[in-house]
Design an enzyme around this catalytic site. Structure first.
Site, PDB file in Angstrom:
ATOM      1  N   GLU A  87       0.820  -1.163  -0.089  1.00 10.21           N
ATOM      2  CA  GLU A  87      -0.013   0.012   0.092  1.00 10.21           C
ATOM      3  C   GLU A  87       0.798   1.474  -0.165  1.00 10.21           C
ATOM      4  OE1 GLU A  87      -0.489  -2.785   1.324  1.00 10.21           O
ATOM      5  OE2 GLU A  87      -2.655  -3.454   1.089  1.00 10.21           O
TER       6      GLU A  87
ATOM      7  N   HIS B  60     -11.445  -6.145   9.224  1.00  7.60           N
ATOM      8  CA  HIS B  60     -12.075  -5.878   7.914  1.00  7.60           C
ATOM      9  C   HIS B  60     -13.151  -5.203   8.227  1.00  7.60           C
ATOM     10  CE1 HIS B  60      -9.387  -9.197   6.683  1.00  7.60           C
ATOM     11  NE2 HIS B  60      -9.633  -8.960   5.598  1.00  7.60           N
TER      12      HIS B  60
END
Ligand SMILES: Cc1ncc(C[n+]2csc(CCOP(=O)(O)OP(=O)(O)O)c2C)c(N)n1
Length: 662
Positions: A401, A468
């Site tokens: 990322e 998540h």
């Protein structure tokens, strides 16, 4: 030291000498001024000048360089005006960062130099993005990024080299191995025999060279530049050198054995090259003297101009105005209205349509993210895009990322727009530094915009557990320079995404996963924007006002429908940074009783900020304290019963009743 002139003319050799001497003489002067207390911190590059100068001269003037704190030679070799450079170091408004940045932490678009942030490693991935831009535009260019030996231990080094290799990018990575990272010697930094041996691990070529020999550096980088352009590949260069002074002037050199200074003192890059020129009769001592005197005079006169600069005048409005880049004046206003054709769409399909129309509208828009190409993304938002727009514009990324956010910034330097999809908003933590320190601050620091949108599939309610499901928007609302949008309806999701992509600033676009397939609504078919920074009045009411966003809007609407006896005013914020204070004020004024509702946990959530603002600015309108209804201050549990209890919705009725009863 062996110098090989190859086919360089005398004039070219002398030009290199002048370029090499300039940073040395500036530094000698600066060290004097530092002792007199006239400038602040100084990171010395004495002993390492051949690398910055040789590398910069080997590139074209319009190829981007990502220098670090010892690379004065990059700035001088690119011909920056010395007086302005001095004003920069003094913190004057006429410097390169309007007094907002210190030492070498600034860039200049005009000179294709990208300013560093203190964190060192993030510079490397920006070079990837620039090189990607060159590649996409089919330009015969390279980008070049520097790192120290210490910086090679950062994850950013690994990520940037890996991406450059996997994407076949023409980037030159230059390691200046000067033996120490602050006080840490290289044997406490890495265990490979050399740093260049790491090139093999990324599947790229590499070479180790004498970093104190300016002709070696110049010639090697020139050759590597040709290689990178012809082969469309990256290259790693390890330049062996030594830092002849402390890490910075205040830190001393006690931790470095004296013998090393003696040994490397004999390899001084400036004096050895000077000697070579004299021995080769390219210059005589008189010529050397003249060059030195001319440069010294130039430094003195520019320094005087620097000292004559007016003291800084603080203009708060100017400070605030420079946080964001302005949208171009001629940018069209893309409003829509209810009489335009509309189609019923799910939340997820509205996002997809906004992205799709943006891809059609902006041929310079690049999408990046894990599994977003053939696979279509974890949530299938980009399904079919790669077939339509091609692999160049719809890019699967390695799992990194930080490097992808950095690459997005690099694309921006070369005029591209980009959208990065975080697979889940939770994973932004490993790209955090690039977002909050590079993207967010760059415009304020030196006027470069970061034309990047980061899509953040966020939120709980789907039993996905602590990693998540997080609501992490407050990490970003606290960071000046970012914009944070968070739609609740399909029509807003599309319009806000289009607006985010059209906005030249870095925008964090939160999209709630639980809304993807559970919420539908009419969405205009056309290409339109919902203005960033404008809240939406969901419904009027007289008893209480609920100020909310995201899933909270639906909780509030459901609650209102289930309790027709309570008249509820609902405001959907839509944008969390900047906040729409005028609409917040209206919401307070409507009922005098305010509840701020959000899925994020209570402590430090944006609700606290809104409550504080209302208390400060709307006190007279209030008939009760501002209440907050938020999720529990725990990580998000997996078990659905626990998750339901965690979510703010579980306490909504209780909080409303408390507020009503006040
Ligand atoms: C992420 C981060 N951690 C720590 C520091 C503090 N720091 C600044 S420079 C430096 C040493 C860097 O060493 P190296 O990469 O070898 O470059 P050099 O200073 O030797 O040129 C350290 C630890 C920092 N700036 N950023």
């Amino acid at each position: 030291m062996q110098f090989e002139r190859k086919d360089l003319t005398n004039d070219e050799l002398i030009d290199l000498y002048k370029n090499l001497l300039l940073p040395r003489l500036i530094e000698e002067k600066m060290l004097l001024l530092l002792r007199q207390g006239r400038i602040s911190k100084w990171f010395s590059g004495i002993g390492q000048e051949a690398i910055a100068v040789g590398a910069t001269k080997a590139l074209q003037q319009d190829e981007w360089i990502m220098p670090l704190h010892r690379n004065l030679g990059v700035f001088t070799s690119r011909g920056l005006q010395l007086s302005k450079l001095f004003m920069q170091w003094q913190g004057n408004r006429e410097g390169y960062s309007k007094g907002r940045e210190r030492s070498f932490h600034f860039g200049t678009k005009e000179h294709h130099i990208c300013g560093m942030i203190s964190h060192l490693g993030p510079q490397l991935a920006i070079a990837d993005g620039v090189a990607l831009a060159y590649k996409l535009k089919k330009e015969q260019k390279v980008s070049l990024a520097f790192t120290g030996d210490g910086g090679t231990s950062e994850g950013d080094f690994h990520e940037a080299l890996n991406v450059a290799s996997v994407w076949d990018l023409p980037v030159i990575f230059v390691i200046e191995n000067n033996g120490y990272g602050l006080s840490t010697p290289v044997n406490e930094q890495y265990r490979t025999e050399s740093l260049v041996s790491k090139a093999n691990g990324y599947g790229m070529e590499g070479v180790q060279i004498d970093g104190n020999n300016v002709l070696t550096v110049y010639d090697t980088i020139k050759g590597i530049r040709d290689y990178c352009i012809q082969n469309q590949r990256p290259y790693l260069v390890e330049c062996m050198t030594f830092r002849m002074r402390g890490h910075e002037e205040a830190s001393g050199t006690k931790y470095v054995p004296k013998e090393l200074f003696d040994e490397w003192g004999k390899k001084d890059p400036v004096l050895n090259y000077e000697l070579f020129l004299i021995q080769q009769k390219i210059l005589d001592s008189d010529g050397v003297h003249k060059i030195r005197e001319t440069i010294k005079q130039q430094i003195e006169s520019d320094l005087q101009q620097g000292f004559n600069a007016a003291p800084i005048h603080v203009d708060e409005e100017d400070e605030l105005n420079d946080v964001y880049a302005m949208k171009p004046m001629d940018a069209p206003r893309l409003q829509t209205s209810n009489n335009k054709p509309q189609t019923e769409k799910r939340f997820i399909d509205a996002i997809k349509e906004g992205l799709h129309q943006s891809m059609q509208h902006h041929s310079n828009l690049i999408l990046m993210g894990q599994d977003i190409a053939e696979y279509g993304g974890a949530f299938k938002i980009t399904e079919g895009f790669v077939q339509e727009f091609g692999k160049d514009r719809v890019r699967n990324t390695p799992l990194c990322e930080s490097a992808i956010v950095g690459s997005a910034l690099g694309l921006s330097l070369e005029g591209f727009k980009s959208m990065m999809e975080m697979q889940f908003a939770d994973f932004v933590s490993v790209g955090f530094n690039q977002i909050v320190n590079n993207l967010a601050k760059i415009h304020y620091r030196w006027g470069q915009s970061a034309d990047v949108v980061i899509r953040m599939p966020t939120g709980a309610g789907v039993g996905a557990g602590p990693f998540h499901s997080q609501s992490n928007e407050a990490w970003f609302t606290h960071t000046p320079g970012l914009k944070v949008v968070y739609p609740a309806t399909p029509a807003d999701a599309k319009g806000l995404l289009i607006a985010a992509i059209n906005d030249p600033n870095p925008v964090m676009y939160f999209e709630h996963k639980a809304l993807y397939r559970s919420v539908s609504g009419l969405v205009p078919n056309e290409y339109y924007e919902i203005e960033i920074g404008k809240a939406r009045l969901v419904q009027e009411g007289d008893d209480i006002s609920i100020i909310t966003y995201g899933a909270g809007v639906h909780w509030a609407e459901d609650f209102a429908a289930e309790h027709p006896e309570i008249s509820i005013y609902i405001l959907d914020l839509r944008t969390l940074l900047p906040l729409d204070y005028a609409s917040i004020r209206n919401a307070v004024d409507a009922t005098g009783k305010v509840l701020v509702l959000h899925e994020d946990t209570l402590t430090g959530g944006i609700g606290g900020e809104i409550a504080a603002w209302i208390a400060e600015h709307c006190f007279q309108m209030l008939d009760a304290p501002v209440m907050r209804c938020a999720s529990l201050d725990t990580p998000i549990p997996f078990n659905i019963e626990l998750e339901n209890n965690f979510l703010a919705r579980a306490r909504l009725n209780e909080t409303v009743q408390q507020l009503l009863a006040y």
